[in-house]
Motif scaffolding. Structure first.
Motif, short mmCIF file in Angstrom:
data_model
loop_
_atom_site.label_atom_id
_atom_site.label_comp_id
_atom_site.label_asym_id
_atom_site.label_seq_id
_atom_site.Cartn_x
_atom_site.Cartn_y
_atom_site.Cartn_z
N ASP A 1 32.90 47.77 55.71
CA ASP A 1 33.16 46.36 56.37
C ASP A 1 32.81 45.24 55.67
O ASP A 1 33.32 44.17 55.75
N ILE B 1 28.83 50.98 55.39
CA ILE B 1 29.97 51.74 56.05
C ILE B 1 29.43 51.83 57.33
O ILE B 1 28.43 51.94 58.03
N SER C 1 32.66 53.57 61.90
CA SER C 1 34.05 54.24 62.06
C SER C 1 34.11 55.08 60.72
O SER C 1 35.03 55.48 60.35
N GLY C 2 33.05 55.02 59.93
CA GLY C 2 33.17 55.46 58.44
C GLY C 2 34.02 54.89 57.34
O GLY C 2 34.29 55.55 56.30
N LYS C 3 34.08 53.52 57.33
CA LYS C 3 34.86 52.47 56.67
C LYS C 3 34.05 51.32 56.32
O LYS C 3 33.07 51.00 56.78
N SER D 1 24.69 51.82 60.68
CA SER D 1 25.57 52.06 59.83
C SER D 1 24.79 52.57 58.65
O SER D 1 23.46 52.62 58.51
N ILE E 1 38.21 51.02 53.32
CA ILE E 1 38.41 52.08 52.93
C ILE E 1 37.26 53.08 53.32
O ILE E 1 36.32 52.55 53.86
N THR E 2 37.29 54.19 53.15
CA THR E 2 36.51 55.24 53.48
C THR E 2 35.27 55.37 52.63
O THR E 2 35.31 55.09 51.30
N LYS E 3 34.26 55.95 53.03
CA LYS E 3 32.88 56.24 52.14
C LYS E 3 33.39 57.17 50.96
O LYS E 3 32.87 56.85 49.72
N ASP E 4 34.16 58.17 51.33
CA ASP E 4 34.66 59.16 50.20
C ASP E 4 35.47 58.25 49.15
O ASP E 4 35.09 58.68 47.98
N GLU E 5 36.33 57.40 49.79
CA GLU E 5 36.96 56.53 48.70
C GLU E 5 36.11 55.66 47.83
O GLU E 5 36.42 55.46 46.52
#
Length: 285
Positions: free
Chosen positions: A176, A169, A172-174, A157, A132-136
């Motif tokens: 891990d 994060i 890639s902005g997700k 990161s 999932i993304t940082k915003d999520e």
């Protein structure tokens, strides 16, 4: 740029007890285009002569002589190649270690100063790969207590700190993986170094990480904030009181592609009084 780096050279402390080091080495390189190369031999360094001597045994027998201004390839007593370099010896693992300057990569007493220090709990982490993304993450958990930059072998990161966890994060902005802050975790200290204000248009920041007081990772940025290279120092050993990393992982970026180099050392010897002819290898005229 080369002239500017003169100011980076560390001040050598007097009275250091270590002046020579030699080891067996291997260098494994993997280029972005898939090409691979293995180099093996012995390396010698004397901090008084300020020369690094690589005696290669594989793939071919030859000598690499590195000074702070030039790299010579010598075969059968003849120079077969010469390249100009800048301050390679001063910032080599050998010179920094023998002079006690490896911890902060020789940046003490340089044009660089620490502008930020963070601590993160890395410990034994579980890779959840939820993607999932940082915003999520922020939408689900709320605004983090703190955000800091960290270093892993996969890249530079962000760590989002919450009361009971920190979330990594990736580039890639997700997400891990998640770090459990509570428990038997190992602390990593992360410092950000920046050059003096007048030089920041020419010299990018440097982000450094330490584990148990030892240098672990260094990431170099250009002035625009783009990563140039990363270095990781692993598997430290102690030889007669000298802490030395026996594995160095380097990631060099060219045209936005990663090129890997892994250097390993074994059979290390410090303060060797033999083989003066190698330690003091004459510079070709």
């Amino acid at each position: 740029l080369a002239i500017l780096f003169i100011a980076l050279l560390p001040k050598i402390s007097l009275g250091q007890q270590f002046f020579r080091i030699k080891a067996d080495f291997s260098i494994k390189e993997k280029m972005a285009d898939g090409k691979q190369q293995l180099t093996m031999g012995e390396v010698y360094f004397d901090k008084n002569s300020q020369k690094i001597v690589y005696n290669l045994k594989f793939p071919e027998k030859e000598t690499w002589l590195t000074t702070d201004t030039a790299l010579y390839r010598i075969a059968n007593g003849e120079v077969v190649d010469k390249n100009l370099v800048s301050h390679v010896v001063g910032f080599s693992i050998f010179n920094l270690s023998l002079n006690g300057n490896l911890t902060n990569y020789g940046l003490d007493n340089s044009v660089y100063k620490i502008v930020e220090t963070e601590k993160s709990s890395i410990g034994k982490t579980k890779e959840i790969n939820i993607g999932i993304t940082k915003d999520e993450v922020i939408e689900e958990l709320g605004k983090p207590d703190k955000v800091s930059e960290t270093i892993t072998e996969q890249g530079t990161s962000e760590l989002l700190f919450y009361k009971d966890k920190s979330i990594n994060i990736n580039e890639s902005g997700k997400v891990d993986y998640i770090n459990n802050i509570k428990g038997n975790n190992e602390n990593m200290v992360i410092t950000t170094w920046k050059a003096k204000a007048l030089l920041r248009s020419k010299l990018g920041k440097i982000v450094m990480s330490h584990k148990q007081g030892k240098l672990y990772g260094v990431v170099f940025f250009n002035p625009e904030g783009k990563i140039i290279s990363k270095q990781f120092y692993k598997k430290y050993t102690n030889i007669s009181g000298l802490d030395f990393p026996t594995e160095i992982v380097q990631i060099i970026y060219r045209d936005d592609q990663e090129n890997y180099k892994v250097t390993t050392f074994k059979n290390l010897v410090v303060n060797d009084f033999k083989e003066d002819n190698i330690y003091n290898y004459p510079i070709p005229q």
